[in-house]
Design an enzyme around this catalytic site. Structure first.
Site, PDB file in Angstrom:
ATOM      1  N   ARG A 148       0.829  -1.216   0.000  1.00 12.54           N
ATOM      2  CA  ARG A 148       0.000   0.000   0.000  1.00 12.54           C
ATOM      3  C   ARG A 148       0.860   1.260   0.000  1.00 12.54           C
ATOM      4  NH1 ARG A 148      -5.214  -1.471   3.882  1.00 12.54           N
ATOM      5  NH2 ARG A 148      -6.205  -2.822   2.347  1.00 12.54           N
ATOM      6  N   LYS A 151     -20.220 -15.429   2.496  1.00 17.12           N
ATOM      7  CA  LYS A 151     -21.609 -15.074   2.773  1.00 17.12           C
ATOM      8  C   LYS A 151     -22.317 -14.378   1.619  1.00 17.12           C
ATOM      9  CE  LYS A 151     -21.002 -14.618   7.758  1.00 17.12           C
ATOM     10  NZ  LYS A 151     -21.052 -13.682   8.896  1.00 17.12           N
ATOM     11  N   GLY A 195      -9.093  -9.392  -0.587  1.00 19.97           N
ATOM     12  CA  GLY A 195      -7.829  -9.913  -0.061  1.00 19.97           C
ATOM     13  C   GLY A 195      -7.394 -11.252  -0.622  1.00 19.97           C
ATOM     14  N   GLY A 207     -13.441  -3.455   0.565  1.00 18.91           N
ATOM     15  CA  GLY A 207     -14.765  -2.912   0.891  1.00 18.91           C
ATOM     16  C   GLY A 207     -15.183  -1.818  -0.065  1.00 18.91           C
TER      17      GLY A 207
END
Length: 401
Positions: free
Chosen positions: A36, A208, A358, A381
């Protein structure tokens, strides 16, 4: 892109406030993975090469009590950044006050300064007050007052409304721009969702359905095919009346899965076989089954026929967006499906290939195919929120051209 970019700003002699995403793993005072930090270098170098004074803000981890602060200091990040830039980086161990203001006043053109972890502001006098993560208006106003212009290069936090991104930007009207990394994310993800070259195939994995309902729903109107893998595939199995054994199923989402299946028609592509195990363990007994999964067995990866089927769907694709693993990627014996898909994406030289999340990112890096893909998103996200078709506050707050 209709937003201001760093190249639109006057930089010479300017105090350039920059929101970067330096939320990196640190162990024993040393940065573990500096991806990053490396991702932000292009924008930082552009600012300092054009005579700007780069004042960097980033969060690191979650600060919920005073005891969290020492282990989440940005000092190791400043040291790593200094090595990467091959020049000194001034680290200021506070987030507000005279020490910070004096350090900024002492900067010369081309200097770099890193402010302490912005989330230190979430705890004041032992109280969890969320000044940073709650976008406290006074804090955003104060940070904005420290500089002349603002560059937001932290796509990873663009789905959050924080004082260090939205707060600063709204206090710099006409002077808040996107950095190169942010610009690239908006271009690739934006084009994929709003203006894809077809066929457009989305690959969605992960545990999920509830995490991805909005994404699936939005992409059903835009994609030609949506491949479903990972644990959430078995909620769809249950919705279709296929026996799932002990596989992960969100029982309260079965009706939602039925509605998605009805809406999707043949757009949704589910696994046709699975690697099942007798327990959730890397060393479990395994077998490959098609169709129903017996009681006492749980699906932990897609099977070889599913890999073949998914590759068949992908082979003619011109735009591919992938987010989420095909199985329990952290266990080597159930990582094969994810790795096979990653490897195949690396062969699609005629397609725009975008990877986010990820595990998907880890897979393409492990395979050494990351450089063969068009774009690897830096925000899990944030990229999901974008794929849902939602507005990202961090991007919305950047000034229009």
């Amino acid at each position: 892109m209709a937003k201001l970019t760093v190249e639109d700003l006057p930089l010479e002699g300017q105090k350039v406030l920059m929101r970067v995403d330096f939320n990196v793993p640190i162990k024993d005072g040393v940065v573990g993975d500096d991806n990053r930090i490396v991702a932000a270098l292009t924008t930082i170098k552009y600012v300092i090469d054009h005579g700007g004074r780069a004042i960097l803000f980033s969060h690191l981890g979650r600060v919920k009590k005073e005891e969290d602060k020492p282990g989440l200091s940005m000092r190791p990040v400043a040291e790593r950044l200094s090595n990467l830039l091959n020049k000194p980086v001034t680290f200021v161990p506070v987030t507000e006050g005279k020490q910070l203001e004096d350090a900024i006043d002492n900067m010369k053109n081309g200097d770099v300064l890193l402010v302490q972890n912005t989330r230190y502001e979430d705890v004041k006098d032992g109280e969890y007050v969320k000044r940073e993560s709650g976008n406290d208006p006074e804090l955003g106003k104060y940070w904005a007052s420290l500089g002349d212009v603002f560059v937001n290069d932290a796509f990873g936090t663009a789905h959050r409304k924080h004082a260090s991104n939205v707060g600063i930007a709204t206090n710099k009207p006409g002077k808040a721009a996107a950095g190169y990394l942010m610009e690239k994310e908006i271009k690739f993800l934006g084009d994929a969702v709003d203006n894809p070259e077809r066929p457009f195939v989305a690959i969605l994995g992960g545990a999920k359905v509830s995490d991805k309902i909005g994404v699936i729903d939005n992409l059903l109107d835009k994609a030609d095919k949506i491949i479903i893998g990972g644990g959430m595939a078995y909620t769809f199995y249950a919705a279709k009346g296929i026996k799932v054994g002990n596989s992960l199923v969100e029982k309260d989402k079965i009706d939602v899965a039925k509605q998605i299946l009805d809406k999707a028609g043949d757009k949704l592509v589910l696994p046709i076989d699975n690697v099942v195990a007798d327990k959730f363990n890397n060393d479990a007994d395994t077998k490959v089954v098609e169709g129903d999964i017996d009681d006492g067995w749980m699906a932990l990866d897609i099977g070889p026929k599913s890999v073949e089927e998914f590759e068949n769907v992908l082979k003619d694709a011109k735009t591919v967006v992938w987010n989420g693993p095909m199985g329990v990627f952290e266990m080597p014996n159930f990582a094969k499906g994810t790795l096979e898909i990653g490897k195949f994406l690396g062969t699609l030289t005629d397609a725009t290939t975008i990877v986010g999340g990820g595990d998907s990112t880890a897979a393409v890096k492990e395979l050494g195919v990351a450089d063969k893909l068009t774009h690897i998103s830096t925000g899990g996200g944030a990229s999901l929120t974008y794929l849902e078709g939602k507005t990202l506050p961090g991007i919305a707050a950047i000034s229009e051209k």
